[in-house]
Design a protein around this motif. Structure first.
Motif, PDB file in Angstrom:
ATOM      1  N   PRO B 231       0.821  -1.218   0.000  1.00 48.36           N
ATOM      2  CA  PRO B 231       0.000   0.000   0.000  1.00 48.36           C
ATOM      3  C   PRO B 231       0.854   1.268   0.000  1.00 48.36           C
ATOM      4  CG  PRO B 231      -0.679  -1.493   1.762  1.00 48.36           C
ATOM      5  CD  PRO B 231       0.568  -2.058   1.178  1.00 48.36           C
ATOM      6  N   ILE B 232       0.393   2.261  -0.725  1.00 44.62           N
ATOM      7  CA  ILE B 232       1.146   3.511  -0.850  1.00 44.62           C
ATOM      8  C   ILE B 232       0.882   4.388   0.365  1.00 44.62           C
ATOM      9  CG2 ILE B 232       1.492   5.566  -2.250  1.00 44.62           C
ATOM     10  CD1 ILE B 232       0.290   3.910  -4.579  1.00 44.62           C
ATOM     11  N   GLN B 233       1.962   4.828   0.989  1.00 46.58           N
ATOM     12  CA  GLN B 233       1.845   5.729   2.132  1.00 46.58           C
ATOM     13  C   GLN B 233       2.094   7.156   1.693  1.00 46.58           C
ATOM     14  OE1 GLN B 233       1.028   4.723   5.485  1.00 46.58           O
ATOM     15  NE2 GLN B 233       0.318   3.274   3.969  1.00 46.58           N
ATOM     16  N   ILE B 409      -6.879   8.109   0.072  1.00 44.30           N
ATOM     17  CA  ILE B 409      -6.896   8.767  -1.234  1.00 44.30           C
ATOM     18  C   ILE B 409      -5.628   8.462  -2.031  1.00 44.30           C
ATOM     19  CG2 ILE B 409      -5.876  10.967  -0.458  1.00 44.30           C
ATOM     20  CD1 ILE B 409      -8.780  10.776  -2.911  1.00 44.30           C
ATOM     21  N   TYR B 410      -4.499   8.181  -1.332  1.00 46.04           N
ATOM     22  CA  TYR B 410      -3.247   7.923  -2.042  1.00 46.04           C
ATOM     23  C   TYR B 410      -3.291   6.605  -2.820  1.00 46.04           C
ATOM     24  CZ  TYR B 410      -1.391  11.697   0.791  1.00 46.04           C
ATOM     25  OH  TYR B 410      -1.199  12.911   1.364  1.00 46.04           O
ATOM     26  N   GLU B 411      -4.191   5.735  -2.430  1.00 46.30           N
ATOM     27  CA  GLU B 411      -4.198   4.403  -3.032  1.00 46.30           C
ATOM     28  C   GLU B 411      -5.119   4.284  -4.228  1.00 46.30           C
ATOM     29  OE1 GLU B 411      -4.484   1.045  -0.513  1.00 46.30           O
ATOM     30  OE2 GLU B 411      -3.825   2.185   1.217  1.00 46.30           O
ATOM     31  N   VAL B 412      -6.051   5.218  -4.385  1.00 45.85           N
ATOM     32  CA  VAL B 412      -7.066   5.013  -5.410  1.00 45.85           C
ATOM     33  C   VAL B 412      -6.937   6.005  -6.549  1.00 45.85           C
ATOM     34  CG1 VAL B 412      -8.726   4.072  -3.788  1.00 45.85           C
ATOM     35  CG2 VAL B 412      -8.734   6.510  -4.279  1.00 45.85           C
ATOM     36  N   LEU B 413      -7.380   5.558  -7.715  1.00 45.88           N
ATOM     37  CA  LEU B 413      -7.676   6.427  -8.841  1.00 45.88           C
ATOM     38  C   LEU B 413      -9.151   6.200  -9.136  1.00 45.88           C
ATOM     39  CD1 LEU B 413      -4.725   6.201 -11.381  1.00 45.88           C
ATOM     40  CD2 LEU B 413      -5.209   7.919  -9.659  1.00 45.88           C
ATOM     41  N   PRO B 414      -9.786   7.116  -9.859  1.00 42.11           N
ATOM     42  CA  PRO B 414     -11.213   6.908 -10.134  1.00 42.11           C
ATOM     43  C   PRO B 414     -11.505   5.524 -10.700  1.00 42.11           C
ATOM     44  CG  PRO B 414     -10.571   9.087 -10.828  1.00 42.11           C
ATOM     45  CD  PRO B 414      -9.329   8.418 -10.357  1.00 42.11           C
ATOM     46  N   GLU B 415     -10.605   4.990 -11.541  1.00 43.18           N
ATOM     47  CA  GLU B 415     -10.875   3.693 -12.181  1.00 43.18           C
ATOM     48  C   GLU B 415     -11.059   2.575 -11.158  1.00 43.18           C
ATOM     49  OE1 GLU B 415      -7.222   3.455 -14.465  1.00 43.18           O
ATOM     50  OE2 GLU B 415      -6.418   2.024 -13.021  1.00 43.18           O
TER      51      GLU B 415
END
Lengths: 372, 446
Positions: B231-233, B409-415
């Motif tokens: 996961p992106i921190q 929010i750092y982990e997601v893109l709209p897709e």
């Protein structure tokens, strides 16, 4: 601006009827290009369909109780028709008053009319005594729709279940029409009963509250209460009819089974504690079939807007609703039905429960990542 | 060495019109568009003028904030027209192709060092294929990412079959992975579909950390895979590349030439012959497929693709076109009918569950009006990530940066939340809400 001028001022009302008849021709403009067939109208109508068994059985039971209490020799259809005729005005008043306010509010906000009241309007007549005066009902509906729903922004924004607040409004404003042992059996519309004094017909809950298990089993058996041949609010008496509705709600996923199961578990637990602690002589499972417990667990506590929204939160919320309802029933000198207040109280605390669950989850994740 | 990831949540949308595994046409268009709008966040500066001659790989547009970022021409030819929109916004540079097919020779050898690879990727324009997470913007050449992720399969509706599109280009793909490995110290993570594991050539990928992934859509989304794998921190950066562009990078480093040729899947219920077309980005859509009146052409899949008009051009990232009927017809008593056999619903309020194998001829109708959030459980059912979608969505609506960070929010893109658009009975535009949240983050965090 030119477009806005063209739309007439009553466009919310026009849109409401138009989209009621035909699916809107709107196409997707951004985001996903295809959309699921589901919309809020379908979700809401599913709840109404789930309530139909309760309503039908309730109508029959209205006639049955009148016939039994006053010694009238009615047949099945006579009982059902009496109940139907007696209930119709309640539905009409509930929908007329509620929808009028909904339409007017949608108009003022310039939004489309929301479908939420389809369910609320159907619930309210099922959770009040059948002989409640129509003007009282109208007042309660108006209060609840205005001050519980519209001031918060309409369906989806409310904090408390509007149908239950309507009932609470009646309960606290007109206690003589809402409680006691003579309000549960209808007699007002039977011509031959004009001038006859109301016969006391206490609900099992009241009998058990005053006389315990002995007094209750002298009058009603467990199966009477399970099938619903007892006095009470129209929709709440039959466990069978409620379970039919519950199956549909859980099957379609409209209501959360976690809340239902949690609530029943909470009720059983406190009922059992009360029994071994000597607060009551009733076996714990009696708490589930008596009064509005099951109806509340299945149809009221599960309202997705006012219930907890996280999965863990739903368990906590459900258990607390059931537990609190039975606590009120057992440790309370005057008031024997706790479901309404338990749900309203937990509606108030649902956001807090969710907040705790979400915070705990964030902390757990932060720890997991810190370790890795 | 491989790790397994089995995702339970998700939804495969049963859309009709999957492309048959055959290439029915090879299109080298007469005119090709170079579009700065394909790259989110790029501030275009024009480097050519009408009449200039360009080669495949010649720079056409650069970025104003970072001039090293170049958009290049995929073909050789002459600049025919500069297309501008409102406020003289640069929309496209049209290049008339010539038969010569000359390309810039970037002069790279297979075992080039990191700086050379970086330099060649930037000069060839292929750097723009590196997408940075968080935010989904062009990767910053000055940053060394934590790791690079490649998902070799897509679970999106009617997505191209990468085994078919890239099966014969596995050597290119491997060369691309090798080159990407030089750009990070954290290694290249490659996700392979479990369903086709033994058949797909990708499980033979070397110099990468393999992950075997199974599940419904969005299991193939690289964002979902990252959130489970690493996961992106806050403060971390990860890059992602589509497998098609990994192969293009591989070809660049092995031949020294820019070659963006790709197989584009033409799909959807309204595609005349759902199959593949071999072409290059920037090709006019009307050269690739003829659409009837009242049909929407989507560049990409139906969940997160963009609407392309009849005169539009294939985008840099597009490997799929989807054709759908515009759903302007109004159905009588739609919501009240017990059965609606032509409409799919993942909800059990309808009866689509009775026919699990059925494919639907979907159109673009919204099937309802917009409402406030009521049912929100459905979002979690289609989001196989450790986040609370509804809380993230509400934080984005409120513009609350602190909460958006907390809720992932750092982990997601709209897709990654595109399915929420699909299943929401209240018809909210979830992808647009998330996009707005991400744009706010970019603005506030800059």
């Amino acid at each position: 601006m030119a477009d806005q001028k063209k739309t007439p001022w009553w466009h919310s009302t026009v849109d409401a009827f138009d989209t009621f008849l035909r699916v809107p021709g709107t196409v997707t403009a951004k985001g996903a290009h295809v959309r699921d067939g589901i919309d809020l109208k379908r979700v809401m109508i599913m709840v109404v369909v789930a309530l139909v068994p309760c309503a039908l059985f309730g109508m029959y039971n209205v006639g049955l109780q009148t016939s039994l209490t006053y010694g009238l020799e009615w047949g099945f259809w006579q009982m059902f028709l009496y109940g139907l005729v007696r209930m119709l005005p309640l539905f009409v008043v509930s929908y007329l008053v509620g929808l009028a306010i909904e339409f007017a509010s949608a108009q003022i906000r310039g939004e489309e009319v929301n479908e939420g009241y389809l369910v609320t309007g159907f619930l309210i007549p099922l959770i009040v005594p059948v002989d409640v005066p129509l003007w009282m009902l109208a007042l309660a509906v108006a209060f609840s729709v205005l001050f519980v729903k519209e001031v918060f922004g309409g369906t989806g924004m409310n904090i408390w279940n509007p149908a239950l607040v309507a009932r609470a409004f009646l309960f606290f404003s007109y206690p003589s029409s809402m409680s006691g042992s003579s309000v549960w059996v209808s007699k007002t519309w039977v011509p031959t009963l004009k001038g006859v004094d109301a016969v006391s017909a206490a609900t099992p809950l009241a009998i058990a509250h005053d006389g315990g298990m002995d007094a209750l089993s002298a009058q009603y058996s467990f199966m009477d209460m399970f099938y619903g041949f007892i006095p009470g609010s129209t929709g709440e008496t039959s466990v069978v009819a409620i379970l039919l509705g519950a199956i549909l709600l859980v099957w379609t996923g409209v209501a959360s089974w976690k809340i239902m199961v949690g609530s029943i578990a909470g009720g059983l637990l406190v009922g059992w504690l009360g029994q071994i602690g000597g607060a009551t002589t009733l076996p714990c499972y009696y708490q589930i079939v008596m009064g509005g417990f099951l109806f509340g667990s299945v149809f009221m506590a599960t309202d997705p807007v006012t219930a907890a929204q996280t999965e863990t939160g739903k368990w906590i919320y459900g258990v607390l609703v059931g537990a609190l309802a039975v606590v009120v029933r057992l440790w309370n000198p005057g008031y024997m039905e706790g479901m309404m207040l338990a749900i309203l109280l937990m509606n108030t605390f649902a956001p807090l429960i969710d907040h705790c669950v979400v915070t705990a989850s964030i902390n757990r994740r932060a720890k997991k990542i810190a370790k890795a | 060495m491989s790790n397994t990831l089995d995702l339970k949540k998700g939804l495969d949308i049963p859309l009709k019109g999957a492309a048959a595994c055959e290439v029915t046409a090879k299109v080298l268009p007469e005119t090709v568009a170079v579009k700065p709008t394909d790259f989110p966040g790029l501030l275009p500066r024009l480097l050519v003028k009408e009449g200039d001659r360009v080669l495949a790989g010649s720079p056409v547009i650069s970025d104003k904030t970072n001039p090293a970022l170049l958009v290049t021409s995929p073909v050789s030819g002459t600049v025919a027209e500069i297309v501008r929109g409102e406020k003289r916004k640069l929309l496209a540079v049209l290049v008339k192709t010539d038969a010569a097919g000359e390309g810039v020779d970037f002069g790279i050898t297979k075992n080039a060092d990191t700086d050379t690879i970086k330099d060649v990727l930037l000069r060839s324009g292929l750097w723009l294929s590196l997408v940075q997470r968080p935010y989904g913007v062009i990767a910053d050449p000055a940053v060394k990412p934590k790791s690079i992720f490649v998902s070799t399969f897509s679970t999106a509706p009617l997505a191209p079959d990468t085994d078919f599109t890239l099966g014969d280009r596995f050597a290119d793909f491997q060369a691309g992975i090798d080159a990407l490995g030089r750009l990070t110290d954290g290694g290249v993570h490659v996700a392979v579909s479990k369903a086709v594991y033994s058949k797909t050539p990708f499980h033979k990928t070397e110099n990468a950390i393999l992950h075997v992934v199974s599940g419904k859509h969005p299991a193939g989304n690289v964002g979902v895979q990252i959130s489970h794998i690493s996961p992106i921190q806050k403060g971390e950066t990860v890059w992602t590349v589509s497998p098609m562009l990994v192969a293009a990078i591989g070809r660049l480093v092995s031949t020294g030439k820019l070659d963006l040729t790709r197989k584009v899947a033409v799909t959807g219920p309204k595609a005349p012959h759902p199959s593949y077309v071999e072409t290059i980005p920037g090709a006019p859509v009307k050269d690739l497929v003829q659409a009837e009146e009242g049909v929407r052409i989507i560049g990409g899949d139906v969940l997160c693709g963009e609407t392309l008009g009849p005169d539009a051009y294939l985008g840099f990232f597009h490997d799929q076109l989807t054709l759908l009927k515009e759903g302007t017809e109004r159905e009588w008593f739609g919501w009240a009918k017990p059965f609606r056999p032509k409409v799919h619903s993942s909800s059990w309020c309808y009866f689509s569950w009775l026919t699990p194998g059925k494919k639907y001829e979907m159109d673009t109708n919204l099937h309802g009006g917009p409402r406030a959030f009521v049912e929100t459980q459905c979002f979690e059912d289609v989001t196989p990530m450790d986040i609370f979608p509804i809380y993230l969505i509400k934080a984005c609506l409120a513009g609350d940066i602190e909460k958006m960070e907390k809720f992932g929010i750092y982990e997601v893109l709209p897709e990654d939340l595109a399915l929420c658009d699909y299943v929401d009975p209240s018809k909210n535009e979830i992808q647009a809400i998330i996009r707005k949240g991400i744009d706010l983050m970019i603005k506030e965090m800059a």
